[in-house]
Each structure stands twice: as structure tokens, then as C-alpha cells.
Design a protein around this motif. Structure first.
Motif, PDB file in Angstrom:
ATOM      1  N   LEU A 155       0.838  -1.206   0.000  1.00  0.00           N
ATOM      2  CA  LEU A 155       0.000   0.000   0.000  1.00  0.00           C
ATOM      3  C   LEU A 155       0.867   1.249   0.000  1.00  0.00           C
ATOM      4  N   LYS A 190      -4.274   9.450  -0.048  1.00  0.00           N
ATOM      5  CA  LYS A 190      -5.502   9.227  -0.832  1.00  0.00           C
ATOM      6  C   LYS A 190      -5.146   8.577  -2.181  1.00  0.00           C
ATOM      7  N   PHE A 233      -4.451   4.879  -1.837  1.00  0.00           N
ATOM      8  CA  PHE A 233      -5.684   4.087  -1.752  1.00  0.00           C
ATOM      9  C   PHE A 233      -6.367   4.005  -3.122  1.00  0.00           C
ATOM     10  N   ILE A 280      -9.931  -3.941   0.971  1.00  0.00           N
ATOM     11  CA  ILE A 280      -8.630  -4.100   1.616  1.00  0.00           C
ATOM     12  C   ILE A 280      -8.875  -4.743   2.982  1.00  0.00           C
ATOM     13  N   SER A 321      -5.624   6.251   8.506  1.00  0.00           N
ATOM     14  CA  SER A 321      -5.543   6.549   7.071  1.00  0.00           C
ATOM     15  C   SER A 321      -6.926   6.508   6.426  1.00  0.00           C
ATOM     16  N   VAL A 322      -7.801   5.661   6.968  1.00  0.00           N
ATOM     17  CA  VAL A 322      -9.174   5.544   6.463  1.00  0.00           C
ATOM     18  C   VAL A 322      -9.908   6.883   6.612  1.00  0.00           C
ATOM     19  N   ALA A 326      -8.512   9.528   4.160  1.00  0.00           N
ATOM     20  CA  ALA A 326      -8.957   9.311   2.781  1.00  0.00           C
ATOM     21  C   ALA A 326     -10.483   9.261   2.659  1.00  0.00           C
ATOM     22  N   LEU A 376     -12.647   7.061   3.628  1.00  0.00           N
ATOM     23  CA  LEU A 376     -13.149   5.751   3.201  1.00  0.00           C
ATOM     24  C   LEU A 376     -14.087   5.100   4.222  1.00  0.00           C
ATOM     25  N   ASP A 400     -13.484   1.324  -0.949  1.00  0.00           N
ATOM     26  CA  ASP A 400     -13.310   2.617  -1.604  1.00  0.00           C
ATOM     27  C   ASP A 400     -14.505   3.498  -1.208  1.00  0.00           C
TER      28      ASP A 400
END
Lengths: 490, 115
Positions: free
Chosen positions: A300, A387, A390, A400, A431-432, A435, A437, A460
Motif C-alpha cells: 500500500l 488518498k 488508496f 482491503i 488513514s481511512v 482518505a 473511506l 473505496d
């Protein structure tokens, strides 16, 4: 009565619909359990027994008349204490809001009420959602129902512990950097953080506005889908609310992952991850593979940069959002001060706890002239790169899969002395949020200490249905289908 | 000789890097003004230490080349939401004032701000 509290929300609603159980009985079952374990667990900051019984009577009538038919009608729930419910205190587990009683209800809670939820009370959390253990609450710690020497995680620790202990049938939490997923994982329950903008933030007391999302904490995947379906809505009162057309999340509850492409970030399995967790997560991936999913590891990238970028952005936004607590319109005002500015300073200094002050200070610093470019803009540029990473991954994969946290729940009293170390535990979750997500967590095993391990599934943007399908399919393979109600020995 | 020089240089660089984020009393005072927080002596020392540790860690971001990357504040485009200029909420003054620490004549009461 004892049996009732082991039901999932959907099963309970079905029994209520069939008139096997009344709404009042369901509420009483929850209140009884609260009565017997709350002294030990401390999931709630505010309990509204009287209000719950009144709601139960009204909702029962609406069910009997056929007005209320949904899959959650009559089911008792709890709400994290950073969500406003008219007439109930909303403290954010902070002294500064100890006496704040909001004059309005959060949109997500209004949506739940429309679906027939009985709101039992408000759950404990890390102060202003800042923390990973629920130990920064000004109103006492919450204990993990699986083992009361351990923390429930945070910041939605009260919501997750309440569901795990059978004190409510589901709960709402909020997730800014993992605050639903990490405690859900530590407490062996199922939690979901939706795509940013899916659930209105109106009435959610803000921490990091570009990252905050409200989501469900429940006993299984189907409950999570039903709750999300109830709370997701387009709301003009939240300028970041999205007008989504695909809110039929329960349609994704299919035991079919044939051909689904699942990627496991190799960077999530490296150094620092407890071997028990790695084994449990890979076993879950294997179970999905056996059901026909295509599973492989991939790189990733950027994983070591997500925590520093997150803390710069979250603290910057927090320093701005928490400027409103100044002792004028609501909340705590210092008793002794000279002049307006000292009133602000003293009210805030006496009202906020150490972790909140730490983050406001850091946020003020990274936004200050001379440091803004080097820290704040640098973090926003890093966010853009994260971002992109991802986006690239989702060109290949539907979902993921990985761990939620590098370790299971820590022991009480072991985390707050080293904040940086505590922040590093957020490596797989923040990180989710950066971004935007959707991601969910569900139990996938126990470690050698007998503490729950969580599996994380990330989709996504707008692909909640894919993660729900993967989670549902995995859940069918798990022997332990619903979360165990923990028998707390008080 | 050459190696020795290089070692010294590296050491200097390391020291410089370690010193970079030392938070002075002036800085913590200034941040306190921005944050509207009054820290006790003990809290100040702790805050200096905590902030240095966090900044040392955050400096890790400097390993990343972000030249030409636009800062991303929101994932989705944020647009203004307009409405007609018509009052849609009722007068909730009394309810809102209930939460205020001090009120007077239907207003928030604060210490004297203008001499």
C-alpha cells in the motif's frame, strides 16, 4: 429476561413485531443488565431510565398501530456522549461541558428515533473523543467486559463496552481516527465507519471536522447494515453531507464473495503486529479465499506517515473547533478571574483535561504563522498522497483486509504516560479517515490472553456494500456468530 | 582524516536535528496565548517536552517529497449550501440561554470588555 439480552437488534425487533416480547420488556432487560454490571463496567455517563420507559410506551403504540415497521423498531440503544439528544446532558466526558443540556437532537439520533429506537442514555468516551482507551474521560474509566483489568479501547469505549456487556442492543459511536473500529475490536463487537458525508454530523460535537463520521456499533454485520441504513441521510444542515442514492445497505447482506478481489497490505503485517493478531487476520482472509474470493498481499505504501499526518490535521482542526468553549454561551466558567481574557483562559484551563490541552496546544502551534506551511500544509500534502495510494489500490481490489490495531486491549493504566506510543496504535485506522473511506471491524478470534481480535475491511469511497458483503460472508464461516455477551462478575 | 571529518559533520547534523524542536519558554507562552490556555509551571514543562517529542516525530513527514502536490483539505469538493433568506427556526432564546453560565435581560453576561 436473561435470554433477551443475547438477541441481536434485528432478532429483538422481529420478536417485538411478533408480539413475543414487548418494547417495555426489552427496555427492562437492558436496564436490568445495566443495573447488575454498570458498577463494574461504567459504560454510561447519563442513564435515562424514566425517559426510556416513556419512549417504550409510545413506540409500542406506534408498532401496534402499524406506523412503525422497520428492522429496529422498539430496540433499546445507547448514544455516545458527543452526540446531542435534546434534554439529556451532552458532556463529551469533559468537565467543561458537565452541565450542558443541548436544546436540540443530532440528525443521526433523530433518524434512529424515526426508526423506533429507544434511547437508554449516553455512553462514556475519551474526553472530546481524544484518546484510545476511554481513560481520558473526566467521569471515570470504562472497563472491558471481556476482562475488567483491561481498557475497552477508545474513544467510543462506552458504546462498545455497553454492547459487549449486553447493556444495550446497539449503540452509536463516532470515528475520527479509529474511534469506532478500535474499541469495537477490543470489545469483540462489530463497528462501521461510513464514507465521509454519509451520516450527517449535525449535532455531533466536533473534534476533527474533515475526519469525523458517526457510525454503528452492534453485535453483528446485519445489525450494522440496518443501523447505517437508518442513520444515513442527506442533511442541508451539514454542508459536507452527501446526497447518496445507494443507502440500501442491507441489500449487501449476501453470502457470496465469488470473484471478489481482496488485497492485504503487506505493510500492515510487518514489525509491531502481535503474532496472534496476524494469524487470526490471515485465517479470516483464508476463509474468504475458500469461499471464492481472490486474495493477495500488496504494497500500500506510506503507512509510516499516516500517524504524523493525522495528528497534525486532527489537532489543528481540534484547536479551532474547541475554541468555542470559552465560558460564555455554555459550559464551565471559572469562578475567579480578572477581565474577559482571563475568564476565557481560566475557564478553559480548569475545564479541559491534559490530553485535550495537549492536542489544542499542538494544533495551535502547527497552525501558527511561521509553522503553518512546514507542518499543516505538509500534512495536507501527505494526505493527498495517502488518498492517491488508496485510489491505486482500489483500481485492483474491491476490499482491503487487515488488522485494526497492532495489539489487543492494553491493561488499564498503562497507556497515558506515553502519548506517542499510544498514538502509534492508530497506524491501521487513521488513514481511512484521512482518505474518507468506509471501513468496518468484526471479531475474528481471541489472543492468548482471551481478549478479542478484530478484522478490518476497508472499501473505496461509497463502497460500504462491498465491505458489508465481505464481512457478512466471513461472519457465516465463524463459529461464534454473534458477539458473546460477557458475563461480568461484579 | 576524511572519515573523521565526515563523522563530525554527521554528529553536528544529528545535534542540529535534535535541537531543532526544543520549545522555548517564549514559544510555549505564545502558543498558550493562541490556544487561550493558562498552564501551571509543571504543565508548561510537560507541554514543552510533549510538544518537542511530537514535533520530532512529525518531522518524519519531511522524508516525503511533496513538491507539486496540492494540499488536500477535503476528500470531496465542498460547496456552499445556499438557501432563501427566510427564517425557518423558531425563537429559541430562552432554551439557549439556559446553558449559559451567566445571563442578564435575555443576553449572555460577560465581564466588562470596554472601559
Amino acid at each position: 429476561m436473561k435470554e433477551i439480552r443475547t438477541f441481536t437488534a434485528r432478532k429483538l425487533a422481529e420478536k417485538i413485531k411478533q408480539k413475543e416480547i414487548s418494547v417495555a420488556e426489552a427496555v427492562q432487560a437492558a436496564l436490568e443488565q445495566i443495573g447488575s454490571v454498570e458498577g463494574e463496567i461504567n459504560s454510561f455517563v447519563t442513564l435515562d431510565e424514566e425517559g426510556a420507559m416513556k419512549q417504550a410506551a409510545r413506540i409500542q403504540k406506534e408498532i401496534d398501530s402499524g406506523e412503525l415497521r422497520g428492522p429496529l423498531a422498539g430496540v433499546p440503544a445507547a448514544v455516545k456522549d458527543n452526540l446531542c439528544v435534546e434534554g439529556l446532558p451532552a458532556t463529551c466526558s469533559s468537565r467543561i461541558l458537565e452541565n450542558f443540556v443541548p436544546p436540540y437532537t443530532a440528525e443521526a439520533v433523530l433518524n434512529l428515533k424515526k426508526a423506533g429506537a429507544v434511547i437508554l442514555g449516553k455512553t462514556n468516551m475519551d474526553e472530546f473523543a481524544m484518546g484510545s482507551t476511554t481513560e481520558t474521560s473526566a467521569f471515570g474509566i470504562t472497563r472491558n467486559p471481556w476482562n475488567t483489568d483491561y481498557v475497552p479501547g477508545g474513544s467510543s469505549g462506552g458504546s462498545c463496552a455497553a454492547v459487549a456487556a449486553g447493556e444495550c442492543f446497539y449503540a452509536l459511536g463516532s470515528d475520527t481516527g479509529g474511534s469506532i473500529r478500535q474499541p469495537a475490536s477490543f470489545c469483540g463487537v462489530t463497528g462501521l465507519k461510513p464514507t465521509y458525508g454519509t451520516v450527517s454530523r449535525y449535532g455531533l460535537i466536533a473534534y476533527g471536522s474533515s475526519l469525523d463520521q458517526i457510525g454503528p456499533v452492534a453485535k453483528d454485520v446485519a445489525d450494522c447494515a440496518a443501523i447505517l441504513e437508518a442513520i444515513a441521510s442527506y442533511d442541508k444542515k451539514d454542508s459536507t453531507s452527501l446526497n447518496r442514492k445507494d443507502r440500501d445497505f442491507t441489500a449487501a447482506l449476501k453470502d457470496d464473495v465469488k470473484g471478489m478481489k481482496i488485497g492485504i497490505p503487506r505493510d500492515y503485517l510487518g514489525e509491531g503486529l502481535e503474532p496472534d493478531i496476524k494469524a487470526a487476520v490471515l485465517a479470516a482472509a483464508k476463509a474468504l479465499e475458500e469461499k471464492g474470493a481472490f486474495v493477495e498481499e500488496f504494497d500500500l505504501s506510506l503507512v509510516e506517515y499516516v500517524v504524523p499526518a493525522y495528528y497534525v490535521i486532527a489537532c489543528a482542526e481540534a484547536s479551532s473547533n474547541l475554541a468555542r468553549f470559552d465560558g460564555v454561551k455554555y459550559g464551565y466558567r471559572s469562578r475567579e478571574f480578572e477581565g474577559l481574557h482571563q475568564m476565557y483562559k481560566k475557564s478553559r484551563s480548569e475545564g479541559f483535561g491534559p490530553e485535550v490541552k495537549r492536542r489544542i496546544m499542538l494544533g495551535s502551534f502547527v497552525l501558527s504563522s511561521g509553522y503553518y506551511d512546514a507542518y499543516y500544509l505538509k500534512a495536507l500534502r501527505t494526505k493527498a498522497l495517502i488518498k492517491q495510494a488508496f485510489d491505486r489500490a482500489f483500481e485492483t481490489y474491491d476490499v482491503i483486509l487487515g488488522p485494526v490495531a497492532p495489539a489487543t486491549a492494553p491493561e488499564i493504566g498503562k497507556s497515558l504516560s506515553d502519548p506517542l506510543k499510544m498514538y502509534l496504535g492508530d497506524i491501521y485506522t487513521v488513514s481511512v479517515n484521512l482518505a474518507g473511506l468506509p471501513a468496518m471491524t468484526l471479531p475474528c478470534g481471541l489472543d492468548e490472553k482471551g481478549l478479542p481480535i478484530g478484522l478490518q475491511l476497508i472499501g473505496d469511497c461509497f463502497q460500504e456494500k462491498k465491505i458489508l458483503t465481505a464481512a457478512y460472508a466471513y461472519e457465516q464461516t465463524r463459529e461464534w456468530k454473534n458477539c458473546n455477551i460477557q458475563e461480568v462478575s461484579a | 582524516m576524511y572519515i573523521r571529518e565526515q563523522e563530525e559533520q554527521t554528529l553536528q547534523e544529528v545535534e542540529k536535528k535534535q535541537d531543532k524542536n526544543i520549545i522555548s519558554d517564549e514559544t510555549i507562552e505564545y502558543v498558550g496565548i493562541l490556544a487561550k490556555l493558562e498552564l501551571s509551571g509543571e504543565e508548561r514543562e510537560q507541554a514543552k517536552k510533549d510538544m518537542k517529542e511530537m514535533l520530532d516525530y512529525i518531522d518524519k513527514l519531511n522524508e516525503l517529497d511533496t513538491a507539486g502536490i496540492d494540499p488536500m483539505s477535503h476528500i470531496f469538493p465542498v460547496n456552499n449550501v445556499f438557501r432563501e433568506d427566510v427564517v425557518s427556526n423558531g425563537d429559541d432564546r430562552e432554551n439557549l440561554l439556559k446553558n449559559a453560565p451567566e445571563t442578564k435581560d435575555g443576553s449572555y453576561l460577560v465581564p466588562k470588555t470596554v472601559e
